[in-house]
Each structure stands twice: as C-alpha cells, then as structure tokens.
Scaffold this motif. Structure first.
Motif, short mmCIF file in Angstrom:
data_model
loop_
_atom_site.label_atom_id
_atom_site.label_comp_id
_atom_site.label_asym_id
_atom_site.label_seq_id
_atom_site.Cartn_x
_atom_site.Cartn_y
_atom_site.Cartn_z
N LEU A 5 0.82 -1.20 0.00
CA LEU A 5 0.00 0.00 0.00
C LEU A 5 0.86 1.26 0.00
CD1 LEU A 5 -2.88 1.07 0.09
CD2 LEU A 5 -2.74 0.98 2.58
N GLN A 6 1.97 1.21 0.69
CA GLN A 6 2.86 2.38 0.75
C GLN A 6 3.38 2.75 -0.64
OE1 GLN A 6 3.23 4.25 3.35
NE2 GLN A 6 4.64 5.65 2.39
N GLU A 7 3.70 1.74 -1.45
CA GLU A 7 4.19 2.01 -2.80
C GLU A 7 3.08 2.62 -3.66
OE1 GLU A 7 6.97 0.47 -4.88
OE2 GLU A 7 8.08 -0.51 -3.30
N TYR A 8 1.86 2.15 -3.50
CA TYR A 8 0.74 2.73 -4.24
C TYR A 8 0.52 4.18 -3.84
CZ TYR A 8 -0.68 -1.73 -6.25
OH TYR A 8 -0.71 -2.89 -6.96
N LYS A 9 0.61 4.47 -2.56
CA LYS A 9 0.45 5.86 -2.10
C LYS A 9 1.54 6.74 -2.67
CE LYS A 9 -1.90 5.00 2.29
NZ LYS A 9 -1.78 5.11 3.75
N GLN A 10 2.76 6.21 -2.73
CA GLN A 10 3.87 6.99 -3.28
C GLN A 10 3.67 7.22 -4.79
OE1 GLN A 10 7.69 5.23 -2.61
NE2 GLN A 10 8.80 7.03 -3.33
N ILE A 12 0.76 7.37 -6.38
CA ILE A 12 -0.33 8.34 -6.53
C ILE A 12 0.16 9.75 -6.23
CG2 ILE A 12 -2.54 9.08 -5.54
CD1 ILE A 12 -3.23 6.07 -5.33
N ALA A 13 0.99 9.88 -5.19
CA ALA A 13 1.55 11.19 -4.86
C ALA A 13 2.45 11.68 -5.99
CB ALA A 13 2.32 11.12 -3.55
N THR A 14 3.20 10.78 -6.60
CA THR A 14 4.07 11.16 -7.72
C THR A 14 3.24 11.65 -8.90
OG1 THR A 14 5.76 9.57 -7.05
CG2 THR A 14 5.82 10.33 -9.32
N GLU A 76 10.21 7.76 -8.95
CA GLU A 76 10.45 8.82 -7.97
C GLU A 76 10.97 10.06 -8.69
OE1 GLU A 76 12.95 7.35 -4.90
OE2 GLU A 76 11.60 5.70 -4.44
#
Length: 115
Positions: A5-10, A12-14, A76
C-alpha cells in the motif's frame, strides 16, 4: 512490481505532483501569453481557453514523466525530472502551435495557397 500500500500511495503522490507541476508550467505560459496578446474576450471563452491550455500542459508533462520513468527505471521524482516536467508543461501549448503552423504551411504549399 509494487509491494504494498505504501508504494501505491507513493505512486499516486508522484502522479499528483507530475500533474501539478505541468499544469503550473502551463498556467504560467497561458497567463503571460494572454496578457501579451491583450485581446479582450468573454469570461466563459477565456476559461475554456485556459482549461484547454492546462489540459495540453498536463498531457505534455505526463509524456515527459513517461520519458523520465523509462530512462531512469524509477517513478520517484528528482530535481531534473521536476524541471523537465515543468518545462514541458510550459512549452506544451507552444509546441502544439508550432506544429499547427508548420502543418498549415505544408498544406498551403501543397494546395497552392488554398485550404
């Protein structure tokens, strides 16, 4: 490819940052261009033109991001990627106008000046 989930949030933020950077670049270009032209237009027409310019800027920014993602194999954002995305948003509308002018000139030469 994505572990949690953390990678998905990152991711989406990107993407949100990519859209924001490119739209900001496009907005700066649109404001300067419309002030330079000095043409008065109804508010609805002005807002439609701004929306179209921002859409083109976002599209150009997304394409720049895909290029960065392809060459770095990382989604990133680095400082260089942010610069490329912002500049592509800024130049996106101008690039479309340049291609349209070239296309019109090519059509005029092929048709003898008639469109």
């Amino acid at each position: 490819m994505f572990d949690g989930l953390q990678e998905y949030k990152q991711l989406i933020a990107t993407w949100a940052m990519v859209i924001a950077l490119s739209v900001f670049g496009g907005l700066a270009d649109a404001i300067m261009r419309y002030r330079r032209e000095g043409v008065r237009m109804p508010l609805q027409y002005f807002l439609l033109k701004i929306f179209c310019d921002l859409f083109i800027a976002a599209f150009a920014g997304v394409l720049a991001f895909f290029g960065v993602w392809h060459f770095t194999n990382s989604y990133e954002l680095t400082a260089g990627a942010c610069i490329a995305i912002s500049l592509s948003g800024y130049l996106g509308g101008n690039a479309i106008n340049i291609f349209a002018s070239i296309w019109e000139a090519a059509i005029k030469t092929k048709t003898g000046g008639m469109q």
